[in-house]
Motif scaffolding. Sequence first.
Motif, PDB file in Angstrom:
ATOM      1  N   ILE A  61       0.867  -1.262   0.032  1.00  0.00           N
ATOM      2  CA  ILE A  61       0.016   0.039   0.158  1.00  0.00           C
ATOM      3  C   ILE A  61       0.806   1.216   0.062  1.00  0.00           C
ATOM      4  CG2 ILE A  61      -1.364   1.384   1.563  1.00  0.00           C
ATOM      5  CD1 ILE A  61      -3.263   0.029  -0.070  1.00  0.00           C
ATOM      6  N   CYS A  62       1.955   1.247   0.738  1.00  0.00           N
ATOM      7  CA  CYS A  62       2.836   2.401   0.824  1.00  0.00           C
ATOM      8  C   CYS A  62       3.335   2.583  -0.642  1.00  0.00           C
ATOM      9  CB  CYS A  62       3.898   2.122   2.094  1.00  0.00           C
ATOM     10  SG  CYS A  62       5.141   3.363   2.038  1.00  0.00           S
ATOM     11  N   ALA A  63       3.952   1.596  -1.155  1.00  0.00           N
ATOM     12  CA  ALA A  63       4.684   1.631  -2.305  1.00  0.00           C
ATOM     13  C   ALA A  63       3.705   2.082  -3.220  1.00  0.00           C
ATOM     14  CB  ALA A  63       5.341   0.101  -2.712  1.00  0.00           C
ATOM     15  N   ALA A  64       2.589   1.568  -3.501  1.00  0.00           N
ATOM     16  CA  ALA A  64       1.493   1.959  -4.507  1.00  0.00           C
ATOM     17  C   ALA A  64       1.121   3.577  -4.178  1.00  0.00           C
ATOM     18  CB  ALA A  64       0.264   1.233  -4.343  1.00  0.00           C
ATOM     19  N   TYR A  65       1.080   4.025  -3.088  1.00  0.00           N
ATOM     20  CA  TYR A  65       0.797   5.434  -2.904  1.00  0.00           C
ATOM     21  C   TYR A  65       2.134   6.127  -3.348  1.00  0.00           C
ATOM     22  CZ  TYR A  65      -1.466   9.197  -0.733  1.00  0.00           C
ATOM     23  OH  TYR A  65      -2.277  10.399  -0.477  1.00  0.00           O
TER      24      TYR A  65
END
Lengths: 114, 495
Positions: B51-55
């Motif tokens: 999720i962090c990476a996607a953001y």
Amino acid sequence: MRKLLMILMFSIFALANEFLIKPHHVDVKLKCSDCHKQANEKDYKALDSNACLSCHGSKEKLAKRLDFLKGKNPHNSIHDNANLNCYTCHNEHKPSFNMCNTCHNTKTWMKEIK
Amino acid sequence: MINRRNFLKTLTGTTIALPSILNANENLKKDIKFDEIADVIIVGSGVSAHICAAYLVKNKLDVLMIEKMDRIGGNSVLSQQDFAVLNSDLQIKAGIKDSEELFLNDLNKAGAGYNHLEHSLRIIRNSNEAYEFAKSCGVKYANKLKFLGGHSVARSVETIGGGGACIKALHEFFLANKGRFKNETKSDEIIQDENAKVIGISVRENYRFDRNLANDDRQNLSGVKKNYKARLAVVFATGGFSRDVEFRSIVNPRLRLAKSPSSLGQTAGALKQMLKIGAIATQLALSRFSFGIPTEDLIYGIMLDKNAKRFLNEDGDRQGLSNKILAHMQNLNTTSYPTIILDSTGFANSHDPNRMQSFIIAGKMKKFDTLDELANHFKLNKDELLKSMQIYEDGIKKNKDEFKKDLSKIKNSSMSKAPFYAMTAAPGLSYTPGGVWADTNMRVLHISNYEPIKGLYAIGEATGGVHGQARLTSCSIPDCMTSGIACAKDILKGI
């Protein structure tokens, strides 16, 4: 000198023993050099999945063959899809390891892993 | 991408005066040759990491995600991923009245005062944003709401396909947005500059995890050493340590006896790297158990220890029961788990008979026509077994249970009608609530002054102090996702 020879003999014998080839690969007459491409035996390294797939075809093909297992297809599972490397479960020189079995009882749907 | 000028701007902020002991830290290296560079390096590949990476990639940063295992997704791909969300579209559509107060009350009740309120509120207030963001990345949720144990209203959404499908969708989104991923790459050490700012990690590529080692972190020498530089931040999304029997037995000796249903990579190696540079160890002794059988059905049967004696009231939640079982095993000085026994009447009372049948098909639960077979299979003394069953039956007749079980709740279950159903009661440590201490922007704080260790973030199960004594069911995902987004926002804010 004789002692040294004995040790040398023994170590060569031990090396050959340590890297036995699995019966199904012996049946198709595979030799060490069919998978390990290094010229010198002592430079042999652990292989990646591409070495397996050069004979066995693509991961997608292997997944398709077990399609009938649906979500329990070890080559395309609900957890890992087709992301795993072959050697996560399959080993050539030691017993293979059924990773699904760490949480599930696979006896009801899976054969012994080669 | 960040241009050089902007990057330099981030470096000209004031630096904190650090105690001189830190300058002696061996991680403060000046002349390191870096083999790889990215704006942000994320260690781990579970749901927090993704999720962090996607953001971050959605905001055009160059992100490198590494995973020590062959497997992508860590423990996340084994989870069902029920997801508690405040005021989701589904909750609003169903007309359910929910509020921050209600949700907080539920979290506080489970946390029993060990949960830090600011983190509980971080989870509650940002849960819907995280849920909507996950949907925008391709994660799919079922069109139904679940009313789960410990929650005062129905507020949990269900991930279609569970963790495997969630990670698959997020991973595809990450790669489609120029994210870079390397598996079998293990972080060994955090690298800091002379001002103690985290500037990268030293790793081993082509790392092959070895499940046969007693301690993979310490004994595994495989792989090729490389140094990775992070222009902005290193994010530890490294999960818990429930597989690390050696470490968990130090932080809480009772945990030695628990089973480990988690993915094999759940070791304490990453936690130790953070502690080594001054992170604060928080609530490491806490545990969260899974049980292998719905614990609400145990009330219809009895649980016997290795001496074939009852030792508790079987009516309880998995956390309470697991703790009592492990404590009893400690007292008996045994590694043998107790046995759960239901007779036909108790088995018929179970709330989900299909699921019970599936346990039998899977071989987890066994059916016995006679008590002789049962006693033999579980190595229980037959006479003691009969005695314990008789005492229980007598208690039912007198409506007085020796362990104060509320017999009005057992729906006339008995302990005398064959066939009998039995299974091993093995508490499994599935989640470790402890970890490093981070603020609500997920910056890891330093033990000497409680100031952020510049450039280092921790998200998801790697952090401690968030859930407290017992993590409420379906609250790991909102924690992982809101912490991932909070971390990403803080990194972007610093540019």
